[in-house]
Design a protein around this motif. Structure first.
Motif, PDB file in Angstrom:
ATOM      1  N   SER A   1     -18.324  -7.740   1.859  1.00  0.00           N
ATOM      2  CA  SER A   1     -17.044  -8.064   1.214  1.00  0.00           C
ATOM      3  C   SER A   1     -16.109  -6.875   1.348  1.00  0.00           C
ATOM      4  O   SER A   1     -16.536  -5.767   1.717  1.00  0.00           O
ATOM      5  N   THR A   2     -14.825  -7.130   1.031  1.00  0.00           N
ATOM      6  CA  THR A   2     -13.778  -6.128   1.217  1.00  0.00           C
ATOM      7  C   THR A   2     -12.896  -6.070  -0.019  1.00  0.00           C
ATOM      8  O   THR A   2     -12.584  -7.105  -0.623  1.00  0.00           O
ATOM      9  N   ILE A   3     -12.507  -4.853  -0.388  1.00  0.00           N
ATOM     10  CA  ILE A   3     -11.496  -4.642  -1.432  1.00  0.00           C
ATOM     11  C   ILE A   3     -10.253  -4.082  -0.754  1.00  0.00           C
ATOM     12  O   ILE A   3     -10.337  -3.100   0.004  1.00  0.00           O
ATOM     13  N   VAL A   4      -9.100  -4.700  -1.006  1.00  0.00           N
ATOM     14  CA  VAL A   4      -7.826  -4.261  -0.443  1.00  0.00           C
ATOM     15  C   VAL A   4      -6.956  -3.732  -1.576  1.00  0.00           C
ATOM     16  O   VAL A   4      -6.780  -4.412  -2.591  1.00  0.00           O
ATOM     17  N   LYS A   5      -6.460  -2.522  -1.418  1.00  0.00           N
ATOM     18  CA  LYS A   5      -5.588  -1.901  -2.418  1.00  0.00           C
ATOM     19  C   LYS A   5      -4.192  -1.735  -1.834  1.00  0.00           C
ATOM     20  O   LYS A   5      -4.039  -1.443  -0.644  1.00  0.00           O
ATOM     21  N   LEU A   6      -3.192  -1.885  -2.694  1.00  0.00           N
ATOM     22  CA  LEU A   6      -1.796  -1.885  -2.260  1.00  0.00           C
ATOM     23  C   LEU A   6      -0.979  -1.051  -3.237  1.00  0.00           C
ATOM     24  O   LEU A   6      -1.267  -1.018  -4.446  1.00  0.00           O
ATOM     25  N   ARG A   7       0.057  -0.394  -2.738  1.00  0.00           N
ATOM     26  CA  ARG A   7       0.973   0.352  -3.602  1.00  0.00           C
ATOM     27  C   ARG A   7       2.295   0.561  -2.880  1.00  0.00           C
ATOM     28  O   ARG A   7       2.375   0.427  -1.655  1.00  0.00           O
ATOM     29  N   ARG A   8       3.316   0.871  -3.665  1.00  0.00           N
ATOM     30  CA  ARG A   8       4.597   1.241  -3.080  1.00  0.00           C
ATOM     31  C   ARG A   8       4.503   2.640  -2.486  1.00  0.00           C
ATOM     32  O   ARG A   8       3.780   3.499  -3.004  1.00  0.00           O
ATOM     33  N   VAL A   9       5.223   2.851  -1.425  1.00  0.00           N
ATOM     34  CA  VAL A   9       5.227   4.174  -0.809  1.00  0.00           C
ATOM     35  C   VAL A   9       5.827   5.174  -1.793  1.00  0.00           C
ATOM     36  O   VAL A   9       6.925   4.971  -2.314  1.00  0.00           O
ATOM     37  N   GLY A  10       5.067   6.219  -2.088  1.00  0.00           N
ATOM     38  CA  GLY A  10       5.512   7.236  -3.038  1.00  0.00           C
ATOM     39  C   GLY A  10       4.877   7.115  -4.397  1.00  0.00           C
ATOM     40  O   GLY A  10       4.913   8.079  -5.172  1.00  0.00           O
ATOM     41  N   ASP A  11       4.292   5.938  -4.729  1.00  0.00           N
ATOM     42  CA  ASP A  11       3.610   5.783  -6.018  1.00  0.00           C
ATOM     43  C   ASP A  11       2.236   6.437  -5.975  1.00  0.00           C
ATOM     44  O   ASP A  11       1.632   6.613  -4.901  1.00  0.00           O
TER      45      ASP A  11
END
Length: 843
Positions: free
Chosen positions: A263-273
């Motif tokens: 399985s896979t966990i994908v993490k996301l954020r705004r650039v600079g956060d």
């Protein structure tokens, strides 16, 4: 049986007084009572402790008999409370009484569900056990309980935590009473990564869940030596994920999945956060190698990374992806117009409304929100302060984090609307469109009697500033707007709506549209202004009509220096048989002053309209003429014919008469038998019912000229006195009909005598002019014939009126042929030749 309903009243700043009646017929007699109190809407009753006078969650001493009144301390201001009572004797407790009526200390506070708390903390404490701690925030009403939701990252399985034993259950007693903010979770699988989220509940219900905690794995003792079994993180040497922007706030994330990954966990954020967010809220099972991230802001750059579950252990994170952006990257600028806010009634008794909005992402971020408020139909907006007060003065901006604002001191029965604008460091942006219209209580009607149908019409939010005796309701205006496209009665008016919002959407069911088209029926859209005493067609500045997703009507703003010719529009071609979805968008400075209609019409010709014109009987028409000519005699008798005295008295009387001179409208007793429109002898003499002149015009010429006139709002004007004459205002004059029938065709004018008799005026009866003056008159007549104005057609008059001029302009045309001279014209030519011979002999 239980006691009667208790009574609750305010006893102090935080105190309530509760009184009840002890049953006197109880056998054995009552020895004690218990009192319970709760916030209105809550599921949790609190016991009254008689020893301390305060509320406790459990236990508490009872109230000994015969005491039947207590004072409860520790109540919160602004919240409604209700109480119940039960009595006890030697046989046990009675039934509980009915809850009392709610009582509030002070002014009511706005109530809302709890906001999501901060992310909880999750840690492993041993095999099959986890410990969770969380924070309890503030809310109104106060928070009463919490609920934990545990998620297995690898499988996505979601379960709740039982508050009694800490085990995982799908449902049951899963709420932790306040002030508890720590729980042990039992029965989890070792080696599996878990995250937990928490939500809170008050009297309004459960709020949203918090963000998930950091992952934790059971079966690992944090106090164990490092020489023992350790959690091994595999080195992940895969490539960075790839971001593919989509539309509607969505972005596709792709990655290379290792062969042994489960399985896979994908993490996301705004650039600079600094903080990462779990995409989708759970792990993604193999063999999937892509996912869709939703709810992203357009114009903002994002980056992602992934980690994989290999052999029951999570490997390290991949490198961070390259930035991705949905749409164009937002550059620093003032905020654009935000989405329309949502306005709804919060409390009818307190006359409060709540305004909610969504703050879009801007660069730089939004620092404040300006709120405008007004009654629907008003032209001036007022400001709303952060405390909810409406004022015309400048006020501070509302914090963007609030998300809502309660507006106070509104009037009942009045319709209101609101708009917002966003401000950042670069300035204030444009205001949004108005919100939905709300009204505190039932709207106050504004009836106005229609002078045509004599029914009361509710103006709703509009204003009518003209003479009430001249008011036409919009329904009557639309029915009489265009007689050549008449509304089919009685069910031809498909829609009549007073505009309150710039966008209107509705469904229009036309099951018989095919048969309508076979009968040459059409569906017209018409609009008018409410604050007007005529039925002129008026479009707003801009208008777009869509039917079933297709644009079928566009009204554009007129170019600078040009006047737009507004006419009703036939929209039948864009409709289909059955259900039609209609959407109308309008723009105008005073949009709330319009009314619109969709009506089923049929075409009527001038001949068909002429058959409906009533005839004024000869005797009634004669009396009307005598009445008009009688005014002439009366006006002359006012002036008098007595001579003024001589001397200074006569001079003084003359000056006084000059000062008191009265201008009277005198009606000529000459009746012309030629139509002022066609310049031909009248066939069907017609006039207006309210016209104050003798002159008539031809019915056919009048109807045909109006039918050919393209400017709809310039139609139906009397060619003699310029009064408004619609078909229902016309009358065929029976007296003039008899005059036309009894006079020879060459007679163009008659003189009306006293009593209704008449005398033909022939050219020999005209006073003879000197030869030179006769020559000038003849020259003018000949020039008129040569210019073509003597036989001017009705088209010249139509074009003159169509251009918006009141006077009738005659067109010159060099292409007209000189018609054969008539008897009267030959006589004038002979007069001209005699005058020329006289001039030559004198020379």
């Amino acid at each position: 049986p239980g006691p009667d309903r208790p009574e609750v009243s305010v006893a102090g700043d935080t105190e309530l007084r509760i009184t009840w009646t002890i049953p006197q017929d109880a056998d054995p007699e009552v020895t004690a009572s218990t009192v319970k109190l709760r916030i209105v809407g809550s599921q949790r009753w609190q016991n009254y402790d008689h020893s301390t006078g305060r509320l406790v969650a459990k236990g508490g001493s009872t109230v000994p008999a015969p005491t039947c009144e207590v004072t409860v301390d520790g109540c919160e201001v602004g919240l409604g409370y209700e109480a119940i009572v039960a009595a006890m004797n030697s046989h046990g407790w009675s039934d509980v009484s009915e809850p009392s009526l709610p009582v509030i200390i002070g002014d009511p506070k706005p109530r809302a569900k709890p906001t999501p708390p901060p992310p909880p903390k999750l840690s492993a404490v041993g095999p099959g056990k986890l410990r969770c701690t969380w924070e309890i925030g503030e809310a109104c009403p106060p928070i009463e309980a919490s609920q934990l939701q545990l998620t297995a990252v690898s499988s996505g399985l979601v379960l709740l935590v039982d508050a009694a034993n800490g085990r995982l259950v799908p449902s049951g007693r899963t709420t932790f009473a306040v002030p508890r903010c720590e729980a042990s979770i039992n029965g989890v699988e070792d080696g599996i990564e878990y995250v937990v989220a928490v939500c809170c509940r008050n009297a309004e219900g459960f709020g949203d869940y918090s963000l998930p905690s950091d992952p934790s794995v059971a079966g690992i003792d944090p106090r164990a030596s490092t020489s023992g079994m350790e959690l091994v993180l595999h080195d992940c040497s895969t490539q960075a994920p790839v971001l593919l922007p989509l539309t509607d706030g969505q972005m596709r994330v792709r990655w290379n999945l290792p062969e042994e990954a489960k399985s896979t966990i994908v993490k996301l954020r705004r650039v600079g956060d600094m903080n990462w967010y779990l995409c989708g809220g759970t792990a993604i099972a193999a063999p999937a190698s892509e996912t869709i991230a939703r709810g992203l802001d357009e114009g903002i750059e994002y980056e992602a990374m992934a980690s994989f579950l290999i052999n029951g252990r999570w490997c390290g994170d991949t490198p961070v992806s390259s930035p991705g952006c949905i749409g164009d990257i937002k550059l620093p600028s003032t905020p654009a117009a935000p989405p329309d806010p949502r306005l709804f009634v919060l409390d009818v008794a307190a006359c409060k409304a709540r305004l909610k909005w969504i703050v879009p992402t801007t660069v730089p971020p939004v620092t404040g929100i300006a709120v405008h408020f007004r009654a629907v139909g008003g032209k001036e907006w007022q400001n709303v302060s952060p405390s909810g007060q409406i004022t015309s003065e400048e006020v501070d901006l509302v914090s963007p984090s609030a998300g809502q604002l309660d507006i106070c001191d509104l009037d009942q029965g009045v319709r209101y609307e609101a708009a917002i604008a966003l401000r950042n460091k670069l300035g204030l942006g444009p205001f949004s469109g108005p919100s939905d219209v709300v009204c505190i209580g039932r709207p106050i009607p504004q009836p106005m009697k229609c002078m045509f149908c004599f029914n009361d019409f509710d103006l709703q939010h509009t204003r009518y500033t003209r003479n009430p005796e001249n008011f036409w309701c919009p329904v009557c205006r639309f029915r009489h707007m265009d007689p050549f496209n008449a509304v089919i009665e009685p069910y031809g008016m498909l829609l009549c709506h007073i505009v309150a919002r710039p966008t209107i959407s509705f469904a229009l069911d036309l099951p018989d549209l095919r048969s309508w088209r076979k009968d040459d029926h059409a569906v017209f859209m018409r609009m008018c202004r409410i604050d007007s005493d005529n039925c002129a067609q008026v479009w707003p500045t801009k208008l777009t009509l869509e039917a079933n997703g297709n644009e079928i009507l566009v009204i554009k703003e007129p170019e600078e220096g040009h006047v737009r010719r507004d006419v009703p529009k036939d929209i039948s071609a864009g409709l289909k048989p059955g259900l039609n979805t209609i959407r109308i968008h309008m723009e105008d400075e005073n949009l709330c002053g319009f009314a619109l209609s969709l009506s089923r019409t049929q075409t009527r010709t001038a001949k068909q309209i002429a058959t409906d014109i009533p005839i004024c009987a000869e005797e009634a028409a004669r009396e009307r003429i005598c009445m008009l000519l009688g005014k002439n005699v009366a006006s002359k008798s006012i002036a008098g014919d007595s001579p003024a005295p001589d001397g200074e008295e006569g001079q003084q009387q003359k000056e006084n008469d000059d000062d008191d001179e009265i201008v009277e409208c005198v009606v000529s007793n000459k009746l012309k038998l030629r139509c002022p429109l066609s310049f031909e002898r009248v066939v069907i003499p017609t006039r207006g019912e309210g016209c104050m002149h003798l002159q008539c015009f031809g019915l056919g010429a009048y109807l045909e000229s109006n039918a050919k006139m393209r400017a709809l709002n310039n139609r139906w004007t009397c060619p003699v006195c310029s009064c408004v004459l619609r078909p229902q205002d016309l009358r065929i004059d029976g007296y003039v009909e008899r005059v036309l029938a009894e006079t020879p065709p060459y007679i163009d004018e008659v003189e009306i005598m006293e009593g209704g008799a008449y005398r033909c005026i022939e050219e020999e009866d005209m006073p003879k002019a000197p030869p030179v003056e006769a020559a000038k008159v003849a020259d003018q007549e000949i020039d008129a014939i040569i210019d073509g104005t003597a036989d001017a057609t009705i088209e010249a008059v139509i074009h003159a009126v169509d251009d918006g001029h009141v006077e009738k302009r005659k067109e010159n045309s060099t292409m007209l042929q000189l018609p054969p001279a008539k008897k009267r014209q030959r006589r004038r030519q002979r007069m001209l030749s005699v005058a020329d011979e006289g001039n030559e002999s004198s020379n």
